[in-house]
Design an enzyme around this catalytic site. Structure first.
Site, PDB file in Angstrom:
ATOM      1  N   TYR A  52      58.788  27.466 -16.332  1.00  0.00           N
ATOM      2  CA  TYR A  52      58.758  26.931 -17.695  1.00  0.00           C
ATOM      3  C   TYR A  52      58.325  28.080 -18.611  1.00  0.00           C
ATOM      4  O   TYR A  52      57.224  28.605 -18.476  1.00  0.00           O
ATOM      5  CB  TYR A  52      57.785  25.751 -17.801  1.00  0.00           C
ATOM      6  CG  TYR A  52      58.326  24.483 -17.205  1.00  0.00           C
ATOM      7  CD1 TYR A  52      58.966  23.528 -17.991  1.00  0.00           C
ATOM      8  CD2 TYR A  52      58.204  24.233 -15.834  1.00  0.00           C
ATOM      9  CE1 TYR A  52      59.469  22.356 -17.445  1.00  0.00           C
ATOM     10  CE2 TYR A  52      58.705  23.068 -15.279  1.00  0.00           C
ATOM     11  CZ  TYR A  52      59.336  22.129 -16.089  1.00  0.00           C
ATOM     12  OH  TYR A  52      59.837  20.984 -15.538  1.00  0.00           O
TER      13      TYR A  52
ATOM     14  N   HIS B   1      59.739   9.135 -20.306  1.00  0.00           N
ATOM     15  CA  HIS B   1      58.910  10.188 -19.719  1.00  0.00           C
ATOM     16  C   HIS B   1      57.906   9.628 -18.720  1.00  0.00           C
ATOM     17  O   HIS B   1      57.162   8.689 -19.020  1.00  0.00           O
ATOM     18  CB  HIS B   1      58.151  10.936 -20.822  1.00  0.00           C
ATOM     19  CG  HIS B   1      57.233  12.006 -20.309  1.00  0.00           C
ATOM     20  ND1 HIS B   1      57.698  13.218 -19.837  1.00  0.00           N
ATOM     21  CD2 HIS B   1      55.884  12.042 -20.167  1.00  0.00           C
ATOM     22  CE1 HIS B   1      56.668  13.954 -19.442  1.00  0.00           C
ATOM     23  NE2 HIS B   1      55.561  13.264 -19.628  1.00  0.00           N
TER      24      HIS B   1
END
Length: 617
Positions: free
Chosen positions: A231, A413
């Site tokens: 990331y 999510h």
């Protein structure tokens, strides 16, 4: 008057000529209709608007379109380097066992295409109902194109039901010839999976204004780390004094050659509570990343592999810039590099389209679901455990305008244990509409999805979000929280007009959870320490997870009152009593969707389609 010496005319009579003309006209018309029909069954290449690489090297590229009229998906699979065949298909979580497959294979002399399924050991079997319909195959300089069709629902128990939400696509490469389909074991093949949203909404694209401008938030030529998952975070700034604008659409900018490595991207705006944010360009989990970047969490744009451009409704736009808006943005890119390529440089990101001509409404983002708190927990070893968060009628009655709001997009999510997320709109105790549902949800594939139809929410309505988790691989309880091994249950809904209600979530009342711990102590030999200094997570970790303790916890979450968080954008609750609120009472549930079965075809033998690949041009 004819000359007696002349020969009689051999031409057909006028009536015969008319008949012949009508016959050949009919034949010609039939051929035209046949050609048009065949062209209609095989969509042209420009009619495949969605595209995704299946493998990290980009050797397999899938394009598709969706026909809601036919209730079918048309696939175009480009194979750049064909060896002895391949398999392509769908399964519940991306596994090769119990999968629904289209298979191309060769015995070294002839090639075949067929609809198959794999059993619990990965062994392939020819399907008695051939629902992957081959429409064509052609060779091109870039490789072999296979075109085939599949109905959403076939009512074949061996077939995967294509529905809204995430679909786990799988592929496998045949490196050697096989004498029959039954000789293939999918589990032993070189292959992988790709997650996509197959059933894209059929939404008309709004007209864009003439004064529209663009802004690219992209990585500054970074070297992708040679590891499977990274990331990457990069800080960007808006110009000094940047006035208020509306974002009206955005799209991905992916560096050529990195299409298979850039998994998903998000642009976050930082909080306006800080005057400045430090520059940063590096891994998001690095110890060198400044802590202040954790305050950059307001989503401006989110894209995942396979997604197209995102358009706001023509009457609304997402505001950024101007007073009370931070100039600082954080770009986050998830690189998926399973082949551990080295030295790949990347300048991917997101292109924002914005206008100074403000639309009638500011769009807003509201959080639904569960509060990030450890009082909501999942026992270990669960294959399907549900937790539910509520946005109650009391909160919407107080916070929403009389004309209501319109939800047009949603981003679901959870963390790693999440398997399914559903948000339902309830009115007067009756479930009215599914806002968004993903029954094959993956925490590794999260994107903002435009809804097929706008959902109107009025004061007094309830929004109920339920998440399903799997903790079979865990040995202790999973509690709610921010950590990746903790859990969340959230639906970020995008709506207009923007209101002061930014968060409408719940959690079980802490006092009732304390009673649960007391009850567990009373009926179990192993004592749970409930000393004030022992945290809720530690109390959950010390529970012996027998059937009794599991069932009582499920029951607690199903009846205990809740602590409501009906929060303004300042993170302060709206005035009112929000503790020990009763659970909403639902008197009427929505029926489970019933798959539509296509008309039953004529009985056919379960035989593959022969292909002469060497003769294709």
């Amino acid at each position: 008057m004819q000359n007696s010496g002349s020969k009689p005319c051999s031409c057909p009579s006028l009536k015969l000529r008319e008949v012949a003309s009508m016959y050949f006209t009919a034949v010609a018309a039939f051929l035209v209709i046949l050609v048009v029909a065949l062209q209609g069954s095989v969509p042209q290449q420009s009619h495949f608007p969605y595209k995704v690489p299946l493998d990290p090297q980009g050797l397999l590229e899938l394009s598709w379109n969706v026909s809601y009229a036919e209730q079918a998906v048309h696939f175009q699979l480009l194979v750049r380097e064909l060896r002895f065949g391949l398999l392509f298909g769908m399964s519940d979580r991306g596994q090769f066992e119990n999968a629904d497959l289209a298979v191309l294979w060769s015995d070294g002399h002839s090639s075949y295409f067929g609809d198959a399924w794999s059993d619990a050991k990965g062994q392939l079997h020819m399907d008695s109902q051939q629902d992957y319909q081959l429409l064509g195959a052609r060779r091109a300089p870039e490789g072999l194109y296979l075109l085939f069709r599949r109905a959403f629902s076939t009512c074949d128990p061996k077939d995967y039901l294509i529905e809204d939400g995430t679909v786990h696509l799988i592929y496998g490469i045949l490196e050697e010839p096989v004498h029959s389909l039954q000789a293939i074991n999918a589990s032993a093949l070189h292959g992988g999976l790709q997650r996509v949203q197959l059933l894209k909404p059929n939404i008309s694209i709004p007209e864009l204004p003439s004064d529209m401008k663009t802004m690219e938030i992209t990585a500054p030529d970074v070297v992708i780390p040679s590891q499977e998952t990274t990331y990457w975070c990069y800080m960007a700034e808006l110009p000094e004094g940047f006035p208020k604008h509306h974002i009206i659409m955005y799209e991905p900018v992916v560096t050529a050659g990195n299409e298979a490595l850039v998994h998903h991207m998000e642009v976050f705006q930082c909080t306006a509570h800080f005057d400045s944010f430090p520059h940063y360009n590096g891994p998001c989990n690095s110890k060198m990343k400044p802590d202040r970047l954790n305050y950059c969490r307001h989503v401006l744009a989110a894209w995942a592999m396979g997604a197209q451009a995102f358009y706001y409704p023509e009457e609304a736009g997402l505001a950024f810039g101007g007073p009370g808006s931070s100039r600082y943005l954080r770009l986050e890119i998830h690189y998926h590099n399973p082949l551990v390529f080295k030295g790949r440089r990347d300048s991917s990101g997101i292109r924002l389209y914005y206008t100074a001509t403000l639309r009638p409404y500011d769009a807003g983002i509201m959080e639904l679901g569960l509060v990030y708190t450890p009082v909501m927990a999942i026992p270990p070893g669960e294959d399907s455990f549900t937790l539910t968060g509520y946005c109650t009628d009391k909160c919407t009655q107080l916070a929403l305008p009389a004309a209501g709001i319109r939800i047009f997009a949603s981003q679901l999510h959870t963390h790693l244990a999440g398997r399914k997320v559903v948000t339902v709109l309830s009115r007067d105790g009756r479930e009215r509409q599914v806002v968004n549902a993903d029954r094959h949800y993956s925490p590794h594939f999260q994107e903002i999805r435009m809804l097929k139809e706008v959902v109107a929410v009025f004061p007094g309505d309830e929004l109920i979000t339920t998440c399903t988790y799997n903790t079979e691989d865990r040995s202790r309880a999973t509690v709610g929280g921010f950590g990746i091994l903790e859990e969340m249950c959230v639906n970020y809904v995008h709506y207009y007009p923007q209101t002061q209600l930014e968060l409408c979530k719940s959690a079980v009342d802490p006092g009732y959870l304390h009673r649960y711990f007391n009850l567990v102590n009373r009926f179990n030999d192993e004592e749970i320490c409930m000393c004030p200094q022992v945290s809720v997570p530690q109390q959950f970790y010390s529970i012996p997870w027998n059937t009794f303790n599991r069932e009582v916890l499920k029951s607690l979450y199903g009846f205990a009152p809740i602590s409501m968080h009906c929060n303004e954008s300042s993170a302060v609750r709206f005035p009112g009593q929000w503790e020990k609120q009763p659970l909403p009472i639902i008197t009427e549930r929505l029926p489970e969707p019933v798959p539509r079965c296509p008309p039953a075809p004529e009985p056919q033998p379960a035989a593959p389609v022969p292909l002469q690949l060497d003769q294709l041009r």
